[in-house]
Design a protein around this motif. Structure first.
Motif, mmCIF file in Angstrom:
data_model
loop_
_atom_site.group_PDB
_atom_site.id
_atom_site.type_symbol
_atom_site.label_atom_id
_atom_site.label_comp_id
_atom_site.label_asym_id
_atom_site.label_seq_id
_atom_site.Cartn_x
_atom_site.Cartn_y
_atom_site.Cartn_z
ATOM 1 N N HIS A 1 57.658 7.728 76.518
ATOM 2 C CA HIS A 1 56.704 7.023 75.662
ATOM 3 C C HIS A 1 57.526 5.994 74.897
ATOM 4 C CE1 HIS A 1 53.592 7.610 72.135
ATOM 5 N NE2 HIS A 1 53.497 6.437 72.704
ATOM 6 N N VAL A 2 57.214 4.723 75.075
ATOM 7 C CA VAL A 2 58.017 3.665 74.464
ATOM 8 C C VAL A 2 57.109 2.614 73.839
ATOM 9 C CG1 VAL A 2 59.903 3.963 76.129
ATOM 10 C CG2 VAL A 2 58.156 2.228 76.562
ATOM 11 N N VAL A 3 57.680 1.819 72.946
ATOM 12 C CA VAL A 3 56.976 0.657 72.408
ATOM 13 C C VAL A 3 57.856 -0.570 72.638
ATOM 14 C CG1 VAL A 3 56.205 -0.478 70.284
ATOM 15 C CG2 VAL A 3 55.559 1.896 70.745
ATOM 16 N N LEU A 4 57.271 -1.554 73.302
ATOM 17 C CA LEU A 4 57.959 -2.822 73.551
ATOM 18 C C LEU A 4 57.558 -3.809 72.459
ATOM 19 C CD1 LEU A 4 59.585 -4.667 75.633
ATOM 20 C CD2 LEU A 4 57.329 -5.386 76.444
ATOM 21 N N LEU A 5 58.559 -4.385 71.784
ATOM 22 C CA LEU A 5 58.300 -5.439 70.795
ATOM 23 C C LEU A 5 58.952 -6.724 71.283
ATOM 24 C CD1 LEU A 5 59.181 -3.542 67.474
ATOM 25 C CD2 LEU A 5 56.924 -3.838 68.517
ATOM 26 N N GLY A 6 58.307 -7.836 71.036
ATOM 27 C CA GLY A 6 58.904 -9.099 71.439
ATOM 28 C C GLY A 6 58.246 -10.257 70.723
ATOM 29 N N GLY A 7 58.816 -11.435 70.938
ATOM 30 C CA GLY A 7 58.200 -12.612 70.345
ATOM 31 C C GLY A 7 59.128 -13.799 70.372
ATOM 32 N N GLU A 8 58.560 -14.942 69.994
ATOM 33 C CA GLU A 8 59.388 -16.144 69.940
ATOM 34 C C GLU A 8 60.358 -15.995 68.772
ATOM 35 O OE1 GLU A 8 57.730 -19.888 68.286
ATOM 36 O OE2 GLU A 8 55.792 -18.873 68.429
ATOM 37 N N PRO A 9 61.592 -16.466 68.949
ATOM 38 C CA PRO A 9 62.576 -16.347 67.857
ATOM 39 C C PRO A 9 62.027 -17.004 66.593
ATOM 40 C CG PRO A 9 63.644 -17.063 69.885
ATOM 41 C CD PRO A 9 62.161 -17.113 70.141
ATOM 42 N N LEU A 10 62.273 -16.365 65.455
ATOM 43 C CA LEU A 10 61.711 -16.830 64.193
ATOM 44 C C LEU A 10 62.262 -18.202 63.801
ATOM 45 C CD1 LEU A 10 59.888 -16.109 61.798
ATOM 46 C CD2 LEU A 10 61.813 -14.867 60.804
ATOM 47 N N GLY A 11 63.538 -18.445 64.082
ATOM 48 C CA GLY A 11 64.118 -19.755 63.768
ATOM 49 C C GLY A 11 64.263 -20.013 62.277
ATOM 50 N N GLU A 12 64.112 -18.959 61.469
ATOM 51 C CA GLU A 12 64.282 -19.061 60.019
ATOM 52 C C GLU A 12 65.030 -17.821 59.601
ATOM 53 O OE1 GLU A 12 60.490 -19.569 57.959
ATOM 54 O OE2 GLU A 12 59.710 -20.650 59.688
ATOM 55 N N LYS A 13 65.677 -17.878 58.451
ATOM 56 C CA LYS A 13 66.408 -16.703 57.968
ATOM 57 C C LYS A 13 65.659 -16.070 56.811
ATOM 58 C CE LYS A 13 71.045 -16.512 59.546
ATOM 59 N NZ LYS A 13 71.699 -17.762 59.929
ATOM 60 N N PRO A 14 64.814 -15.086 57.100
ATOM 61 C CA PRO A 14 64.108 -14.448 55.989
ATOM 62 C C PRO A 14 65.077 -13.618 55.168
ATOM 63 C CG PRO A 14 63.614 -13.303 58.054
ATOM 64 C CD PRO A 14 64.480 -14.483 58.404
ATOM 65 N N LEU A 15 64.912 -13.644 53.854
ATOM 66 C CA LEU A 15 65.672 -12.769 52.966
ATOM 67 C C LEU A 15 64.781 -11.559 52.703
ATOM 68 C CD1 LEU A 15 68.057 -12.148 51.078
ATOM 69 C CD2 LEU A 15 66.886 -13.508 49.320
ATOM 70 N N MET A 16 65.233 -10.389 53.181
ATOM 71 C CA MET A 16 64.456 -9.161 53.017
ATOM 72 C C MET A 16 65.105 -8.288 51.977
ATOM 73 S SD MET A 16 63.650 -8.008 56.936
ATOM 74 C CE MET A 16 62.938 -6.464 56.363
#
Ligand code: MN
Length: 297
Positions: free
Chosen positions: A230-245
């Motif tokens: 049982h797995v979850v695949l996550l993906g997406g276009e690179p954010l291209g910004e540096k979020p400060l978390m």
């Protein structure tokens, strides 16, 4: 193409639950715009142990809640009161600020198991209005020994109706024993979180709670499942910004983060109020206010 990397989660405590946090980690901060991944449970919900996370604020991100077992009651400062069950999706967009709580229901007793994920909002939308969306029916597909539900974005002709500010994909998959080919988009970054079983990609083997980071530049992968998995695949276009978390906030600069912290300390209702009896969660002081260190979550 980035080499396939095994990311081991670290344990954190959320409410009364221990969670396995596979994002952000030192080696991999984000997968596309996915910037936070907590796997909680399976754990028994009892009168003294459940998910009781009191009101806390968010900024600049979407929370994505996806359960495998159990139920959770979501409340937020938009007036939403929404029970979520497996196969259903809660997406809360924080924008400039929102407050929510997540709690056990008085009636449910049993196992709680799921993922709490965040998607960083791009700069162009992160100052926008908060909103909440519940979707009770998500598209599914079955092929070649894989049973999948697409909860974010699109995969294999199945399209989730959930709204996102940046292209992402999130797919829950039950994978039978053996080898499976998955077509990917080479412009996306991807990662696989193992929920149950055992998965191998490029000789990198992962067990429950672990994340296989795949980077970008792949048009497909071969999964080898040693057992029904049982797995979850996550993906997406690179954010291209540096979020400060830091804590529950996403910003870009420390000054902005300090202002969020101060506001939650001094005037929490300016973020909104939630109709719950759970107490507000206080924010810890940002680490850079006492020492110059990189923020770590
Ligand atoms: Mn939250």
């Amino acid at each position: 193409m980035m080499p396939t990397q095994l990311i081991t989660p670290h344990s954190a405590t959320v409410g009364r639950f221990v969670v396995q946090r596979s994002l952000p980690r030192k080696a991999v901060r984000t997968i596309g715009a996915w910037c936070f991944a907590d796997l909680f449970g399976p754990a028994d919900v009892t009168p003294s142990a459940g998910m009781d996370v009191g009101p806390h604020p968010h900024t600049g991100l979407q929370t994505v809640t996806w359960l495998f077992a159990g139920e959770v009651l979501h409340r937020d400062s938009l007036g939403s009161e929404q029970l979520i069950r497996p196969g259903q999706l809660n997406v809360m967009t924080a924008g400039r600020g929102v407050v929510h709580s997540e709690e056990a229901t008085p009636t449910y007793r049993g196992s709680l198991h799921g993922l709490q994920l965040w998607i960083a909002q791009p700069d162009v939308t992160r100052h926008g209005d908060p909103r909440f969306e519940h979707i009770s029916d998500l598209p599914r597909f079955t092929r070649d020994g894989i049973d999948a539900t697409v909860f974010a974005g699109s995969f294999d002709d199945a399209v989730s109706p959930a709204r996102h500010d940046i292209e992402v994909v999130g797919v829950e998959m039950h994978v039978g024993v053996g080898q499976h080919e998955l077509a990917l988009r080479s412009g996306f970054e991807y990662g696989l979180i193992v929920i149950d079983g055992n998965i191998d990609v490029d000789g990198v083997s992962a067990k429950p709670g672990e994340l296989i980071a795949l980077g970008h530049g792949r048009d497909g992968i071969r999964l080898a499942a040693g057992l029904d998995s049982h797995v979850v695949l996550l993906g997406g276009e690179p954010l291209g910004e540096k979020p400060l978390m830091w804590w529950n906030f996403i910003a870009r600069e420390r000054e902005e983060m300090n202002a969020f912290y101060q506001r939650w300390q001094e005037d929490p209702s300016s973020f909104g109020t939630v109709a719950t009896e759970l107490p507000l969660i206080p924010a810890p002081a940002p680490p850079w206010s006492i020492a110059t260190v990189e923020p770590t979550l």
